[in-house]
Structure formats: C-alpha cells, structure tokens
Design a protein around this motif. Structure first.
Motif, PDB file in Angstrom:
ATOM      1  N   PHE A  39       5.132   5.313  19.018  1.00  0.00           N
ATOM      2  CA  PHE A  39       4.766   4.223  18.117  1.00  0.00           C
ATOM      3  C   PHE A  39       4.664   4.718  16.674  1.00  0.00           C
ATOM      4  CE2 PHE A  39       1.978   0.948  16.264  1.00  0.00           C
ATOM      5  CZ  PHE A  39       2.691  -0.181  16.639  1.00  0.00           C
ATOM      6  N   ASP A  40       4.286   5.996  16.522  1.00  0.00           N
ATOM      7  CA  ASP A  40       4.242   6.575  15.167  1.00  0.00           C
ATOM      8  C   ASP A  40       5.623   6.535  14.511  1.00  0.00           C
ATOM      9  OD1 ASP A  40       1.589   7.040  15.433  1.00  0.00           O
ATOM     10  OD2 ASP A  40       1.797   9.163  15.936  1.00  0.00           O
ATOM     11  N   LEU A  41       6.639   6.747  15.326  1.00  0.00           N
ATOM     12  CA  LEU A  41       8.007   6.712  14.777  1.00  0.00           C
ATOM     13  C   LEU A  41       8.341   5.306  14.272  1.00  0.00           C
ATOM     14  CD1 LEU A  41       9.780   8.883  17.491  1.00  0.00           C
ATOM     15  CD2 LEU A  41       9.045   9.591  15.222  1.00  0.00           C
ATOM     16  N   LEU A  42       7.883   4.315  15.032  1.00  0.00           N
ATOM     17  CA  LEU A  42       8.121   2.929  14.601  1.00  0.00           C
ATOM     18  C   LEU A  42       7.339   2.628  13.320  1.00  0.00           C
ATOM     19  CD1 LEU A  42       8.006   1.210  18.098  1.00  0.00           C
ATOM     20  CD2 LEU A  42       9.983   1.263  16.570  1.00  0.00           C
ATOM     21  N   ILE A  43       6.119   3.159  13.245  1.00  0.00           N
ATOM     22  CA  ILE A  43       5.316   2.941  12.024  1.00  0.00           C
ATOM     23  C   ILE A  43       6.042   3.547  10.831  1.00  0.00           C
ATOM     24  CG2 ILE A  43       3.178   3.578  10.822  1.00  0.00           C
ATOM     25  CD1 ILE A  43       1.740   3.477  13.520  1.00  0.00           C
TER      26      ILE A  43
ATOM     27  N   GLU B  24       8.393  -1.998  -7.643  1.00  0.00           N
ATOM     28  CA  GLU B  24       6.936  -1.885  -7.478  1.00  0.00           C
ATOM     29  C   GLU B  24       6.667  -1.216  -6.139  1.00  0.00           C
ATOM     30  OE1 GLU B  24       4.610  -5.470  -8.149  1.00  0.00           O
ATOM     31  OE2 GLU B  24       6.149  -6.227  -9.481  1.00  0.00           O
ATOM     32  N   GLN B  25       6.399   0.058  -6.171  1.00  0.00           N
ATOM     33  CA  GLN B  25       6.204   0.809  -4.920  1.00  0.00           C
ATOM     34  C   GLN B  25       5.011   1.746  -5.050  1.00  0.00           C
ATOM     35  OE1 GLN B  25       9.901   2.825  -4.074  1.00  0.00           O
ATOM     36  NE2 GLN B  25      11.050   0.922  -4.289  1.00  0.00           N
ATOM     37  N   PRO B  26       4.324   1.974  -3.943  1.00  0.00           N
ATOM     38  CA  PRO B  26       3.185   2.906  -4.020  1.00  0.00           C
ATOM     39  C   PRO B  26       3.665   4.354  -4.115  1.00  0.00           C
ATOM     40  CG  PRO B  26       3.470   2.129  -1.778  1.00  0.00           C
ATOM     41  CD  PRO B  26       4.502   1.422  -2.597  1.00  0.00           C
ATOM     42  N   PRO B  27       2.857   5.232  -4.686  1.00  0.00           N
ATOM     43  CA  PRO B  27       3.245   6.650  -4.740  1.00  0.00           C
ATOM     44  C   PRO B  27       3.190   7.288  -3.354  1.00  0.00           C
ATOM     45  CG  PRO B  27       1.020   6.351  -5.556  1.00  0.00           C
ATOM     46  CD  PRO B  27       1.558   4.989  -5.296  1.00  0.00           C
ATOM     47  N   GLN B  28       3.808   8.430  -3.221  1.00  0.00           N
ATOM     48  CA  GLN B  28       3.884   9.100  -1.920  1.00  0.00           C
ATOM     49  C   GLN B  28       2.496   9.412  -1.351  1.00  0.00           C
ATOM     50  OE1 GLN B  28       6.692   9.261  -0.165  1.00  0.00           O
ATOM     51  NE2 GLN B  28       5.367   9.984   1.500  1.00  0.00           N
ATOM     52  N   GLU B  29       1.544   9.756  -2.234  1.00  0.00           N
ATOM     53  CA  GLU B  29       0.192  10.108  -1.749  1.00  0.00           C
ATOM     54  C   GLU B  29      -0.447   8.931  -1.008  1.00  0.00           C
ATOM     55  OE1 GLU B  29       0.021  10.227  -5.862  1.00  0.00           O
ATOM     56  OE2 GLU B  29       1.858  11.037  -4.972  1.00  0.00           O
ATOM     57  N   PHE B  30      -0.058   7.726  -1.415  1.00  0.00           N
ATOM     58  CA  PHE B  30      -0.618   6.534  -0.778  1.00  0.00           C
ATOM     59  C   PHE B  30      -0.385   6.571   0.729  1.00  0.00           C
ATOM     60  CE2 PHE B  30       0.587   2.423   1.028  1.00  0.00           C
ATOM     61  CZ  PHE B  30      -0.579   1.696   0.877  1.00  0.00           C
ATOM     62  N   TRP B  31       0.812   7.027   1.124  1.00  0.00           N
ATOM     63  CA  TRP B  31       1.163   6.984   2.547  1.00  0.00           C
ATOM     64  C   TRP B  31       0.347   7.967   3.376  1.00  0.00           C
ATOM     65  CZ3 TRP B  31       3.044   2.658   3.719  1.00  0.00           C
ATOM     66  CH2 TRP B  31       3.881   1.984   2.824  1.00  0.00           C
ATOM     67  N   ASP B  35      -1.703   6.560   6.506  1.00  0.00           N
ATOM     68  CA  ASP B  35      -1.561   7.063   7.881  1.00  0.00           C
ATOM     69  C   ASP B  35      -2.912   7.434   8.484  1.00  0.00           C
ATOM     70  OD1 ASP B  35       1.136   6.701   7.887  1.00  0.00           O
ATOM     71  OD2 ASP B  35       1.639   8.765   7.378  1.00  0.00           O
ATOM     72  N   ARG B  36      -3.742   8.088   7.674  1.00  0.00           N
ATOM     73  CA  ARG B  36      -5.066   8.494   8.174  1.00  0.00           C
ATOM     74  C   ARG B  36      -5.890   7.263   8.563  1.00  0.00           C
ATOM     75  NH1 ARG B  36      -5.046  12.313   4.106  1.00  0.00           N
ATOM     76  NH2 ARG B  36      -6.237  10.936   2.740  1.00  0.00           N
ATOM     77  N   GLU B  37      -5.897   6.291   7.666  1.00  0.00           N
ATOM     78  CA  GLU B  37      -6.692   5.086   7.893  1.00  0.00           C
ATOM     79  C   GLU B  37      -6.163   4.296   9.100  1.00  0.00           C
ATOM     80  OE1 GLU B  37      -9.535   1.996   7.230  1.00  0.00           O
ATOM     81  OE2 GLU B  37      -9.459   4.128   6.809  1.00  0.00           O
ATOM     82  N   LEU B  38      -4.849   4.234   9.200  1.00  0.00           N
ATOM     83  CA  LEU B  38      -4.241   3.504  10.321  1.00  0.00           C
ATOM     84  C   LEU B  38      -4.611   4.177  11.649  1.00  0.00           C
ATOM     85  CD1 LEU B  38      -2.461   1.304  11.461  1.00  0.00           C
ATOM     86  CD2 LEU B  38      -0.454   2.680  10.914  1.00  0.00           C
TER      87      LEU B  38
END
Lengths: 209, 188
Positions: A39-43, B24-31, B35-38
């Motif tokens: 699922f991480d890959l899909l994300i 209009e795109q977020p910077p790489q650090e945003f991701w 990911d952590r929050e998700l």
C-alpha cells in the motif's frame, strides 16, 4: 519526475494506461492478501496527484495535506472491498473528491486560504519574464498577486466546475477519465469545463488579455 | 493591483495563469512529514474501535455466509414460537372465515432461510440483506391433515442499531381462506 510529466507518461496511450491499471491491481491484491507494504507503493505513486487535486479544490495547503491523508486512510480501510470494477486510480480519486466535498460542506462558513509556493522553473521566453522586465522582486510580487487572484477565482466556482477544471487543466486528465471519476457523461464534462473557463475569464477579466 | 501591467497586451492569458497554478507544489521536505503523519494515522485507524454500523456492515459481508445455519435455526424457532403463541390464542391468530370448519395448527416448519446481502458496493453504504424462505404449515381440518406450503417473496431488511430486522414476512392463505400473519425476527 514532475507530476505533469508523470501524468503525461501515464496518459501517453491506452496500452500504457492499462498496464498502469494492471500494476495497481497487482498491488491492491497484494494488500488484500496482507502485504501492507504494497500500500505504501500506491501511496507514493498517487500522493502528489491526489494532493494537487485536493489543494486546488480547497486552496488551503494544510487542509489539502489532511484530506490527502484521510483519502489514503479511507482507501486502506476499504481496500478489501475493492473488486476492480474500476481502476484503482479512478477509485482513489473518487474517495478524494468525496472526502474533499464533505470537508468543504462542513466548513463552508469558515474558509481560509493558504497557498503553496510556486515552483521556480526555467522561465526563459515565458510571459512572466516579459511582464516583470527582469526585476526579481517585481516578478515575485506579480506572481504572488496573480496566484492569489487566480485562487480566489477558483474558489468562486461551484464544486462541480472547480473539480472538472482542476482535473482537466491541472491534473491533465482526459474528458473520459474525468467522466469516469465524476460519474457523469463526457458531454457534461465538456460543458462544465467550458462554463468554468468562461467564469474564470469573467472573474479575472481585469488581469487577463 | 500595484504590479498589474497597464498595457492589456502584456497581460497573461487564462492558459498562462493556469500554467502558473500547475506550479503550486509543496517542497520535498513536506513529503517526509506527510509520510510520518500518514503512518501515525494509519496505525491509529487500525487500533480504533469500529462504530456499530461498520461492525454490522462487516458482519453482513463476511459473517452471514458462515452463520446461515445458525440464523436459519434462530428463525425457525422464533417463527414457531410466534406462530404457536398466536394460533394457540384462538381466532385472533388464525381466524376462520367460514365458521363451518375448524382448523387446528398441527405443526409449522420453516426451511432454512436463504439470506443474501445486497450487491457488494465499493463504497460504504447502509447494509441491506435480502431474505427468502420456504414455510410449510401442517393443519388439521376436521380430522383431515392439510398441508399448506408457501414461499415468501424476497424481502429487504435494513440493519438497525440493534442489528435485528423484524418484519411481517408472510400472509399465509389456505383454500379455506384462513389467514395468519407471522412475524419472524432475523438476527444479523
């Protein structure tokens, strides 16, 4: 690879699009069999596109981040119910649009904008350079102002019209794909797109050629 | 607009403005933080208690198929109890239209109900199930055994918060125009 390039590649041709859908389905089946890492890959594959769509629908980067996460969580929780009747791509877009619509309805009385920064690319030969006559500060101020006006105009559109113009103009989806995602006919998509552009043109009249 | 070009010919077109919007795109650090929050929210979602309607939905999808026998037995018992209660109380439950003949309930059997959930939807929707069952009633009329068989038409049940569905499933008619209403209770 930028979002636009990814999308361009994705939509390059039907066989490629189908291969993408098959690859997604394989990942979904792996998740359904218990391989959560799939699922991480899909994300990672869809997070930027989903974020971009939600951001352009809300014009609020914090909401966009939150709603994109919510979209993936809902998809993760419901993935056992995904049977492949539509592509995963269509399915997750629908979840994102529904989640965003619910959020906008709940918060229709308290709306705040917060914009993403404009990614600097090679502007040589572009309209922006000619407008700003080389002054960096002047160019930044102009870009910020145009961004604000454009986002305000976007938010004046109805949700249906904003969705269609976002999916077509920003996410570069085809009429057919938009029709599948939104559940209406291609004719309706074209008509909404035409109307949305007319409305934007009208709202931004004094800033456009 | 302080920076707005006064010469309309140098203003952008709508297409050019939309190009701006695509950037209009977020910077790489945003991701990274995304990911952590998700991940945190995914884990939280896995351990949270499901609300009743989700549990009902899941049970309807995966539990009904496995527990059909139990549901059938429950239905049979409940129908019998309800029917016996009504019929033993006399004409209110099983009123003879023709006073010249007497009907006594001898037995009632209900075949195992066939319960299907509505077509699996890929979005969360209220859970409904469709039930159909066969019922045979053995009645004694003036020392002659009569057997009435009926098959219910499909019914739609919607689970409520008590995960029980109660409804009138049948109107039983005999050639003697004797009528009974039976109300089985289906457990989801």
């Amino acid at each position: 690879m930028s979002v636009a390039k990814t999308v361009g590649k994705l939509l390059a041709g039907t066989p490629e699009r189908k291969a993408e859908a098959d690859a997604d389905l394989d990942l979904v089946q792996r998740v359904q069999e218990g391989d959560v890492a799939a699922f991480d890959l899909l994300i990672h594959k869809y997070r930027e596109r989903i974020y971009s769509v939600v951001y352009n629908l809300t014009s609020n980067r914090e909401d966009a981040s939150d709603l994109t996460q919510e979209t993936f969580i809902k998809a993760f929780q419901s993935i056992n119910r995904f049977r492949g009747a539509s592509s995963f791509f269509t399915w997750i877009y629908r979840i994102a649009l529904n989640t965003t619509l619910t959020h906008l309805r709940k918060n229709r009385l308290r709306r705040f904008f917060s914009f993403e920064r404009i990614v600097e690319e090679d502007h040589s030969g572009e309209w922006l350079d000619s407008l700003a006559s080389g002054q960096q500060t002047e160019k930044s101020a102009l870009v910020n102002e145009l961004q604000e006006k454009l986002n305000e105009a976007f938010q004046k559109l109805s949700y249906k019209h904003r969705t269609v113009i976002t999916l077509f103009e920003i996410d570069r989806l085809s009429h057919k794909e938009i029709a599948e995602i939104t559940g209406c006919s291609e004719g309706t998509v074209r008509s909404r797109l035409h109307y949305a552009k007319q409305q934007l043109q009208s709202y931004l009249q004094e800033y456009l050629k | 607009m302080p920076n707005h070009p006064s010469d309309p010919t140098t203003r952008p077109t709508l297409e050019q403005l939309l190009q701006l919007k695509r950037r209009e795109q977020p910077p790489q650090e945003f991701w990274d933080s995304f990911d952590r929050e998700l991940r945190r929210r995914q884990l939280a979602a896995l351990v949270r208690t499901q609300p009743w309607y989700e549990r009902v939905f899941l049970f309807a999808r995966f539990g009904l198929r496995k527990s059909t026998t139990a549901i059938g037995a429950t239905c049979a018992i409940l129908i019998t109890l309800v029917a016996v209660d009504r019929f033993s109380s006399g004409p209110a439950g099983f009123a003879p239209a023709d006073s010249g003949s007497t009907v006594y309930l001898h037995a009632i059997e209900v075949a195992q109900p066939e319960i299907r959930t509505a077509r699996a939807a890929e979005s969360a929707a209220p859970m409904v199930a469709e039930a159909r069952y066969a019922m045979e009633v053995f009645a004694k009329v003036e020392d002659q055994n009569r057997r009435f068989t009926t098959v219910s038409s499909p019914k739609t049940l919607t689970a409520d918060s008590g995960n029980r569905g109660t409804f009138v499933v049948n109107k039983l008619s005999s050639p003697d125009r004797r009528v009974a209403m039976i109300q089985p209770v289906f457990e989801f």
